[in-house]
Design a protein around this motif. Sequence first.
Motif, short mmCIF file in Angstrom:
data_model
loop_
_atom_site.label_atom_id
_atom_site.label_comp_id
_atom_site.label_asym_id
_atom_site.label_seq_id
_atom_site.Cartn_x
_atom_site.Cartn_y
_atom_site.Cartn_z
N PRO A 161 63.86 30.00 30.83
CA PRO A 161 62.61 30.71 30.76
C PRO A 161 62.79 31.88 32.15
O PRO A 161 63.32 31.27 33.08
N LEU A 162 62.41 33.17 31.84
CA LEU A 162 62.59 34.17 33.02
C LEU A 162 61.58 33.86 33.98
O LEU A 162 61.99 33.61 35.38
N TRP A 163 60.24 33.47 33.71
CA TRP A 163 59.34 33.55 34.79
C TRP A 163 59.03 31.99 35.27
O TRP A 163 58.69 30.96 34.39
N ARG A 164 59.29 31.81 36.41
CA ARG A 164 59.32 30.47 36.94
C ARG A 164 58.32 30.16 38.03
O ARG A 164 58.46 29.27 38.84
N PHE A 165 56.99 30.97 37.96
CA PHE A 165 56.20 30.70 38.91
C PHE A 165 54.66 30.31 38.04
O PHE A 165 54.79 30.73 36.98
N HIS A 166 53.86 29.48 38.59
CA HIS A 166 52.46 29.45 37.88
C HIS A 166 51.39 29.77 38.91
O HIS A 166 51.75 29.56 40.26
N ALA A 167 50.31 30.22 38.55
CA ALA A 167 49.08 30.41 39.45
C ALA A 167 48.84 29.10 39.85
O ALA A 167 48.58 28.00 39.36
N PHE A 168 48.33 29.15 41.22
CA PHE A 168 48.02 27.93 41.87
C PHE A 168 46.58 27.94 42.52
O PHE A 168 45.82 27.16 42.26
N ALA A 169 46.04 29.04 43.04
CA ALA A 169 44.91 29.33 43.50
C ALA A 169 44.42 30.47 43.73
O ALA A 169 45.22 31.71 43.99
N LEU A 170 42.91 30.83 43.52
CA LEU A 170 42.63 32.22 43.65
C LEU A 170 41.09 32.03 44.33
O LEU A 170 40.32 31.49 43.80
N ALA A 171 40.89 33.11 45.42
CA ALA A 171 39.54 33.25 45.80
C ALA A 171 39.39 34.57 46.44
O ALA A 171 40.33 35.45 46.46
N ARG A 172 38.12 34.96 46.62
CA ARG A 172 37.88 36.33 47.22
C ARG A 172 36.58 36.25 48.06
O ARG A 172 35.78 35.31 48.08
N ASP A 173 36.58 37.40 48.80
CA ASP A 173 35.12 37.18 49.79
C ASP A 173 34.30 38.11 49.05
O ASP A 173 34.60 38.56 48.14
N ASP A 174 33.26 38.65 49.95
CA ASP A 174 32.13 39.33 49.26
C ASP A 174 32.35 40.82 49.29
O ASP A 174 31.57 41.62 49.09
N ARG A 175 33.61 41.18 50.06
CA ARG A 175 34.10 42.70 50.19
C ARG A 175 34.98 43.04 48.98
O ARG A 175 35.49 43.95 49.02
N GLY A 176 35.56 41.76 48.36
CA GLY A 176 36.35 42.17 47.44
C GLY A 176 37.88 41.99 47.68
O GLY A 176 38.77 42.48 47.00
N THR A 177 38.08 41.29 49.10
CA THR A 177 39.51 40.93 49.25
C THR A 177 39.65 39.60 48.54
O THR A 177 39.01 38.53 48.77
N TYR A 178 40.89 39.64 47.74
CA TYR A 178 41.42 38.35 47.04
C TYR A 178 42.40 37.54 47.83
O TYR A 178 43.22 38.21 48.76
N TYR A 179 42.58 36.47 47.85
CA TYR A 179 43.34 35.66 48.39
C TYR A 179 44.04 34.70 47.11
O TYR A 179 43.33 34.06 46.48
N TYR A 180 45.38 35.01 46.73
CA TYR A 180 46.11 34.43 45.66
C TYR A 180 47.23 33.51 46.11
O TYR A 180 48.04 34.11 46.96
#
Length: 278
Positions: A161-180
Motif C-alpha cells: 500500500p502507498l499510504w503508510r501513516f494513520h491518524a494518531f491524535a487531533l485537538a484544537r484550541d478555542d481560536r481554531g488552531t489545530y494540533y494533529y
Amino acid sequence: MRARRSKVGIISVCLVVAGSIVAVADGVARSKLVTKPEPGADVPTVDVGPVKDKLEILSDGKQHYLALIPFDQGSDAAWTHVYYGDGKSFYALRIIGSGANGRESFDFTFWEPRVKARYQAEVSFKAGKYEVQCDTRQTELAPLPRSEAVAMIAAATFHKPLWRFHAFALARDDRGTYYYVDRQREPEDSLNFRLYSGPRGAVKPLKMVNVVSDSEGQIFSTKSGDLRLVLDRHEAAWVKGKARTTLVPLPIEDNAPLIYGDLGAYTGQRLGTPCDDL
C-alpha cells in the motif's frame, strides 16, 4: 512529564495515549491530487509471479486499472492481491470487508478515509459487471483482453500500500488552531510520528529532532522554543513556557473528512486507492 531543554531550545510534545483519543481515521471528500506519492516514500514491491496467471486487469477506459483475482475471498489469504494503479505502477489496497454469493457475485470494501461511510469504498461484481464505488460516485470497469492484461502484468511494478501513516491524535484550541499527529503504520512500535499545527486548511509540519516513547506516552522534540502538547482522556493542553492553553480533543473517527481534506496536512497527496481518481 517534564521536558528537558537543549542548548538550541526544543518543542517538547507530550502525548499520553491511555485515553480514547487514539483511533484510526475514516471518511473525507476527494480533492485534486498530484501523481507523485507522499514525499520520501519508498514503497516496497510485491512479487505477483505466483498469481500472475490468475490476476484480472479491470479498466475504466481512462488509464485507471484495478488488478485482482475474482472470488479470491474464499481462500485463507482472502483478497491479498488487489491493486490499483496506472498500468505501470500498482499499489495494494487494504481490504477491510468482503462477501460473496457463490460464483455469481462478490463485493469488498477497501480502506479509504475520504468517504463518509466505509461501505462507500467498494468494488463489486454482479450481473456480470464490475463496479467501483467512491462516496456516491459509481464507475463501471471492464476486463482487459487477456493478451493485454498479460502484457501489462509483465511490465508493471506491484507495491505494498502507498499510504503508510494513520491518524494518531487531533485537538484544537478555542481560536481554531489545530494540533494533529500521525504515525507510520509499520512496524507497530514505529517511532516515526509527524506533528502538524496551524489553522484549518493551513496546518504545517513541525520538524522533530527527537522522539521518546514509553508506557507514559510520547515526547516529540523540535527546534524552536519549549512547548508541550498533553493529550489524554482527562485533559488536552498546549503549554508554552508558563502559559497553558486548554485544547479540545477531537475523536479521529468523527473527523476524517477534516483530517484528509480541509485540515491541509495531506493536500495534493495520493492515497493509492481508486478514489484518487474515480
